[in-house]
Design a protein around this motif. Sequence first.
Motif, PDB file in Angstrom:
ATOM      1  N   GLU A   1     -15.970   2.007   5.137  1.00 38.79           N
ATOM      2  CA  GLU A   1     -16.708   3.109   4.488  1.00 38.79           C
ATOM      3  C   GLU A   1     -15.771   3.865   3.561  1.00 38.79           C
ATOM      4  N   ALA A   2     -14.589   4.166   4.072  1.00 38.31           N
ATOM      5  CA  ALA A   2     -13.607   4.911   3.275  1.00 38.31           C
ATOM      6  C   ALA A   2     -13.222   4.103   2.031  1.00 38.31           C
ATOM      7  N   ALA A   3     -13.053   2.793   2.207  1.00 34.28           N
ATOM      8  CA  ALA A   3     -12.672   1.933   1.072  1.00 34.28           C
ATOM      9  C   ALA A   3     -13.777   1.919   0.008  1.00 34.28           C
ATOM     10  N   ILE A   4     -15.019   1.828   0.475  1.00 31.29           N
ATOM     11  CA  ILE A   4     -16.158   1.788  -0.460  1.00 31.29           C
ATOM     12  C   ILE A   4     -16.264   3.117  -1.213  1.00 31.29           C
ATOM     13  N   LYS A   5     -16.122   4.218  -0.482  1.00 35.11           N
ATOM     14  CA  LYS A   5     -16.192   5.539  -1.119  1.00 35.11           C
ATOM     15  C   LYS A   5     -15.062   5.693  -2.145  1.00 35.11           C
ATOM     16  N   LEU A   6     -13.854   5.296  -1.747  1.00 35.37           N
ATOM     17  CA  LEU A   6     -12.703   5.457  -2.651  1.00 35.37           C
ATOM     18  C   LEU A   6     -12.888   4.614  -3.915  1.00 35.37           C
ATOM     19  N   ALA A   7     -13.341   3.372  -3.732  1.00 33.06           N
ATOM     20  CA  ALA A   7     -13.507   2.476  -4.889  1.00 33.06           C
ATOM     21  C   ALA A   7     -14.540   3.041  -5.863  1.00 33.06           C
ATOM     22  N   ARG A   8     -15.636   3.585  -5.322  1.00 32.76           N
ATOM     23  CA  ARG A   8     -16.669   4.141  -6.201  1.00 32.76           C
ATOM     24  C   ARG A   8     -16.157   5.395  -6.909  1.00 32.76           C
ATOM     25  N   LYS A   9     -15.431   6.225  -6.186  1.00 33.28           N
ATOM     26  CA  LYS A   9     -14.931   7.476  -6.776  1.00 33.28           C
ATOM     27  C   LYS A   9     -13.843   7.178  -7.820  1.00 33.28           C
ATOM     28  N   ALA A  10     -12.947   6.273  -7.478  1.00 35.84           N
ATOM     29  CA  ALA A  10     -11.805   6.005  -8.361  1.00 35.84           C
ATOM     30  C   ALA A  10     -12.232   5.347  -9.669  1.00 35.84           C
ATOM     31  N   THR A  11     -13.256   4.516  -9.608  1.00 35.88           N
ATOM     32  CA  THR A  11     -13.654   3.770 -10.817  1.00 35.88           C
ATOM     33  C   THR A  11     -14.820   4.438 -11.548  1.00 35.88           C
ATOM     34  N   GLY A  12     -15.556   5.296 -10.833  1.00 38.01           N
ATOM     35  CA  GLY A  12     -16.762   5.874 -11.433  1.00 38.01           C
ATOM     36  C   GLY A  12     -17.858   4.826 -11.568  1.00 38.01           C
ATOM     37  N   LYS A  13     -17.678   3.696 -10.903  1.00 34.89           N
ATOM     38  CA  LYS A  13     -18.673   2.606 -10.947  1.00 34.89           C
ATOM     39  C   LYS A  13     -19.219   2.391  -9.535  1.00 34.89           C
ATOM     40  N   GLU A  14     -20.299   1.622  -9.417  1.00 36.08           N
ATOM     41  CA  GLU A  14     -20.969   1.554  -8.115  1.00 36.08           C
ATOM     42  C   GLU A  14     -21.079   0.171  -7.496  1.00 36.08           C
ATOM     43  N   LYS A  15     -21.105  -0.845  -8.319  1.00 33.26           N
ATOM     44  CA  LYS A  15     -21.393  -2.172  -7.753  1.00 33.26           C
ATOM     45  C   LYS A  15     -20.164  -2.730  -7.013  1.00 33.26           C
ATOM     46  N   ILE A  16     -20.417  -3.263  -5.831  1.00 26.66           N
ATOM     47  CA  ILE A  16     -19.329  -3.904  -5.080  1.00 26.66           C
ATOM     48  C   ILE A  16     -19.762  -5.330  -4.728  1.00 26.66           C
ATOM     49  N   ILE A  17     -18.944  -6.266  -5.116  1.00 27.68           N
ATOM     50  CA  ILE A  17     -19.255  -7.675  -4.840  1.00 27.68           C
ATOM     51  C   ILE A  17     -18.640  -8.045  -3.491  1.00 27.68           C
ATOM     52  N   THR A  18     -19.486  -8.512  -2.590  1.00 27.41           N
ATOM     53  CA  THR A  18     -18.993  -9.026  -1.305  1.00 27.41           C
ATOM     54  C   THR A  18     -19.481 -10.476  -1.181  1.00 27.41           C
TER      55      THR A  18
ATOM     56  N   VAL B   1      -5.950   1.708   3.510  1.00 27.98           N
ATOM     57  CA  VAL B   1      -4.659   1.787   2.841  1.00 27.98           C
ATOM     58  C   VAL B   1      -4.878   1.495   1.353  1.00 27.98           C
ATOM     59  N   ALA B   2      -4.321   2.328   0.492  1.00 26.36           N
ATOM     60  CA  ALA B   2      -4.544   2.121  -0.944  1.00 26.36           C
ATOM     61  C   ALA B   2      -3.275   2.376  -1.738  1.00 26.36           C
ATOM     62  N   LYS B   3      -3.302   1.902  -2.965  1.00 25.25           N
ATOM     63  CA  LYS B   3      -2.155   2.108  -3.864  1.00 25.25           C
ATOM     64  C   LYS B   3      -2.115   3.552  -4.355  1.00 25.25           C
ATOM     65  N   ALA B   4      -0.926   3.964  -4.792  1.00 21.87           N
ATOM     66  CA  ALA B   4      -0.685   5.358  -5.184  1.00 21.87           C
ATOM     67  C   ALA B   4      -1.635   5.842  -6.282  1.00 21.87           C
ATOM     68  N   ALA B   5      -2.078   4.932  -7.133  1.00 20.94           N
ATOM     69  CA  ALA B   5      -2.932   5.316  -8.262  1.00 20.94           C
ATOM     70  C   ALA B   5      -4.211   6.019  -7.809  1.00 20.94           C
ATOM     71  N   TYR B   6      -4.617   5.798  -6.557  1.00 20.46           N
ATOM     72  CA  TYR B   6      -5.908   6.342  -6.092  1.00 20.46           C
ATOM     73  C   TYR B   6      -5.749   7.579  -5.209  1.00 20.46           C
ATOM     74  N   LYS B   7      -4.514   8.063  -5.103  1.00 16.81           N
ATOM     75  CA  LYS B   7      -4.224   9.202  -4.228  1.00 16.81           C
ATOM     76  C   LYS B   7      -5.147  10.400  -4.514  1.00 16.81           C
ATOM     77  N   ASP B   8      -5.248  10.759  -5.774  1.00 21.76           N
ATOM     78  CA  ASP B   8      -5.968  11.998  -6.094  1.00 21.76           C
ATOM     79  C   ASP B   8      -7.484  11.865  -5.945  1.00 21.76           C
TER      80      ASP B   8
ATOM     81  N   GLY C   1       0.846  -1.189   0.000  1.00 20.12           N
ATOM     82  CA  GLY C   1       0.000   0.000   0.000  1.00 20.12           C
ATOM     83  C   GLY C   1       0.883   1.241   0.000  1.00 20.12           C
ATOM     84  N   ASP C   2       0.349   2.362  -0.500  1.00 15.93           N
ATOM     85  CA  ASP C   2       1.159   3.588  -0.611  1.00 15.93           C
ATOM     86  C   ASP C   2       0.626   4.753   0.218  1.00 15.93           C
ATOM     87  N   TYR C   3      -0.697   4.810   0.400  1.00 13.47           N
ATOM     88  CA  TYR C   3      -1.284   5.941   1.126  1.00 13.47           C
ATOM     89  C   TYR C   3      -2.292   5.435   2.150  1.00 13.47           C
TER      90      TYR C   3
END
Length: 379
Positions: free
Chosen positions: A99-116, A247-254, A85-87
């Motif tokens: 919650e933070a992970a779900i928000k980041l994943a949706r924002k970073a991909t512009g997609k909404e579905k999460i498989i659990t 914790v996430a990879k650098a690609a998702y920093k912004d 992880g980078d950040y």
Amino acid sequence: MALFPTYNRFPLSVQSATGAEITDIHGKTYLDFGSGIGVCNLGHCHPIVQKAVEKQLHLYWHTSNLYENPIQSKVAAQITTHSHGDYVFFCNSGAEANEAAIKLARKATGKEKIITFQQSFHGRTFATMAATGQEKVREGFGTMLEKFAYATFNNLASVEQLIDENTAAVMVEVVQGEGGVHPADHEFMEGVATLCKENNILLIVDEIQTGIGRTGKKFGFEHYQIEPDIFTLAKGLGNGLPVGAMVAKAAYKDDFGPGSHGSTFGGNPLAMASANAVLQIVFEDTFIDEVEAKATYLQEKLEKEIAPLASVQAIRQKGMMVGIDCHKSVAPIVTQLLDKGLLVLLAGDTVVRLLPPLIVTEAQMDEAIELLKETLATF
Ligand code: PLP
């Protein structure tokens, strides 16, 4: 008592606790094989952690995230040095980290579905309750946050079937803890990671129960050939002070730039002082080697003394995370063991879950096994 009855509490009022032992207000001692639900991995009041928090207590307690916080940077550096992880984003609990992970994943991909996954557990907030694959957790709370879909754990085809063009992420525990202590198979976990890569989907690993040495590795995902894009921590990170981390990879920093997310208390200096001391201890190779050795000792004991008992159906274990699956509801067992001075946890209806502190001694493991044996033998 002016408390919401959200917890079915056991009749134990704690006076003090050190190492693997808790003393109640009547002076009775208990061997704690639950570690505050996988939190006090270094045992209660670990002297080095206690000293670090005491030192911080005399410096400052809170200044907010408006100003630089050098201890946050130290803890983040420890986590990212020992993982890919980078950040890091700090918060106060496991649910908040997810919650933070779900928000980041949706924002970073512009997609909404999460498989659990069915029988997963990710928390009690609206997003994490929706992520949790257990109907009972969601019951009575009305419309859930949408776009979660539940695959079958350890069944790769069930994940593949749910992937579509709106899929942002797969979120998974490498050992389902609350769901009954079910470790992920290698083929499954590595297959999920490959599916994610092939389909441009983020892999989120919920390490809230499995992280910080619990499974005999620094992080549970190290048991597999995978590199999560995002992982979440809480429980053992503060050894009893409330803290969570995403914790996430650098690609998702912004995608988590100024104003996108936040928490008043997240990364609180006292919690950070504790986490900093915890990681200095847990991330030592010798400490992790000792945990592995203890887990092997426990496994051998369980196989010899507990597995042959008629009431026991199966034993599942990953490091210091153990599920003893019985033929019937184990609620009475937990109470009987408490009376005898051993604290254990439930996971689902039929599983006795053991999460002993990682500093537990062989003598304490022997004592716990004896109590478990005599109790399960007459069950
Ligand atoms: N994720 C997992 C895997 C957990 O085991 C838990 C708690 O048991 C959570 C998330 C939620 O953490 P918290 O209770 O700190 O919100």
